[in-house]
Design a protein around this motif. Structure first.
Motif, PDB file in Angstrom:
ATOM      1  N   ASP A  34       0.820  -1.214   0.000  1.00  0.00           N
ATOM      2  CA  ASP A  34       0.000   0.000   0.000  1.00  0.00           C
ATOM      3  C   ASP A  34       0.853   1.263   0.000  1.00  0.00           C
ATOM      4  N   CYS A  35       0.394   2.260  -0.743  1.00  0.00           N
ATOM      5  CA  CYS A  35       1.101   3.543  -0.812  1.00  0.00           C
ATOM      6  C   CYS A  35       0.468   4.607   0.072  1.00  0.00           C
ATOM      7  N   HIS A  36      -0.867   4.588   0.190  1.00  0.00           N
ATOM      8  CA  HIS A  36      -1.589   5.600   0.953  1.00  0.00           C
ATOM      9  C   HIS A  36      -2.535   4.894   1.923  1.00  0.00           C
ATOM     10  N   ASP A 103      -5.346   3.407  -0.446  1.00  0.00           N
ATOM     11  CA  ASP A 103      -5.212   1.987  -0.765  1.00  0.00           C
ATOM     12  C   ASP A 103      -5.757   1.114   0.362  1.00  0.00           C
ATOM     13  N   HIS A 104      -5.633   1.604   1.582  1.00  0.00           N
ATOM     14  CA  HIS A 104      -6.006   0.801   2.745  1.00  0.00           C
ATOM     15  C   HIS A 104      -6.451   1.729   3.867  1.00  0.00           C
ATOM     16  N   LEU A 145     -11.828   5.042  -0.156  1.00  0.00           N
ATOM     17  CA  LEU A 145     -10.975   4.014  -0.739  1.00  0.00           C
ATOM     18  C   LEU A 145     -10.980   4.083  -2.263  1.00  0.00           C
ATOM     19  N   ARG A 146      -9.867   3.754  -2.868  1.00  0.00           N
ATOM     20  CA  ARG A 146      -9.825   3.558  -4.315  1.00  0.00           C
ATOM     21  C   ARG A 146     -10.519   2.242  -4.651  1.00  0.00           C
ATOM     22  N   GLY A 149      -9.465  -1.015  -3.077  1.00  0.00           N
ATOM     23  CA  GLY A 149      -8.865  -0.719  -1.780  1.00  0.00           C
ATOM     24  C   GLY A 149      -9.492  -1.544  -0.670  1.00  0.00           C
ATOM     25  N   GLN A 195     -12.848  -5.578   1.068  1.00  0.00           N
ATOM     26  CA  GLN A 195     -12.342  -4.941  -0.146  1.00  0.00           C
ATOM     27  C   GLN A 195     -13.470  -4.252  -0.894  1.00  0.00           C
TER      28      GLN A 195
END
Length: 232
Positions: A34-36, A103-104, A145-146, A149, A195
């Protein structure tokens, strides 16, 4: 002060103190790619800092409605090697927004829905769904969330089914771990990962026991939390 291997946690002003639930979620959540990451109800910031220790690249925001908690979290974060990657925000999650999706999301949410409120107003906000009910947490996750995500939470096992009901049709359960305090007992906590997607395979389910019958820590629990605790 609670001392972990790579950071310390002060929680004098936080309504909710450092406890096993936060440590479990911070160690269990699958954040490697995860990035963000967003930590809703960050309290003293323990989960945000654990996530930062486990993922060396992620940008993390910890959000809490309580002023004392955010003061603790900001000071705790400033003493870590990851202070440039963690931002603490005081806000109601319903009012929080940003253009880039996460992302999370991780959350150790309030859950005493119908029990008597604590004499402490701050503790009541932290522990009761009057301030953040499950439906609102699900809505916030879907908004922030994306696509694809994930949301990871820890709840008393008695409340986990109610959360799954609120998430049904919006977030799909991917992973579930029931937590048994002592070998031979019944689950008291449940870790869940959802998710934001159209559908997912059948969830992976497991059980984690914290203490062996003799009171010692189980190998599974030691393996999960070994990067954080100074000793068992």
């Amino acid at each position: 002060m609670f001392r972990f291997k790579c950071f310390d946690v002060r929680d004098e002003r936080s309504a909710m103190k450092v406890g096993t639930d936060g440590v479990l979620l911070g160690a269990w959540a699958d954040v490697a790619a995860d990035c963000h990451i967003l930590d809703i109800g960050t309290g003293s910031g323990i989960i945000a800092m654990m996530v930062a220790q486990r993922n060396h690249e992620a940008q993390i925001i910890g959000i809490d409605i309580d002023a004392g908690a955010t003061e603790d979290a900001r000071e705790n974060v400033q003493r870590t090697p990851w202070r440039e990657r963690i931002m603490i925000v005081q806000s109601d999650i319903a009012l929080f927004d940003r253009s880039e999706k996460f992302d999370h999301i991780v959350s150790n949410p309030p859950y005493f829905n119908s029990s008597l409120h604590s004499p402490s107003a701050e503790r009541t906000v932290a522990r009761h769904t009057a301030s953040l009910d499950f439906a609102q947490l699900v809505r916030s996750a879907c908004r922030l969330l994306r696509k694809g995500g994930r949301l990871s939470v820890i709840l008393p096992t008695s409340e986990a089914w109610r959360f799954r009901f609120e998430a049904f049709g919006h977030l799909h359960l991917r992973r579930l771990t029931d937590v048994v305090t002592k070998e031979g007992g019944s689950p008291q906590r449940t870790l869940m990962e959802f998710q934001l997607t159209e559908s997912t395979p059948m969830p992976r389910c497991s059980t984690l026991t914290i203490h062996n019958a003799d009171g010692s820590y189980s190998e599974d629990y030691q393996h999960l939390t070994n990067d954080f605790y100074l000793k068992f």
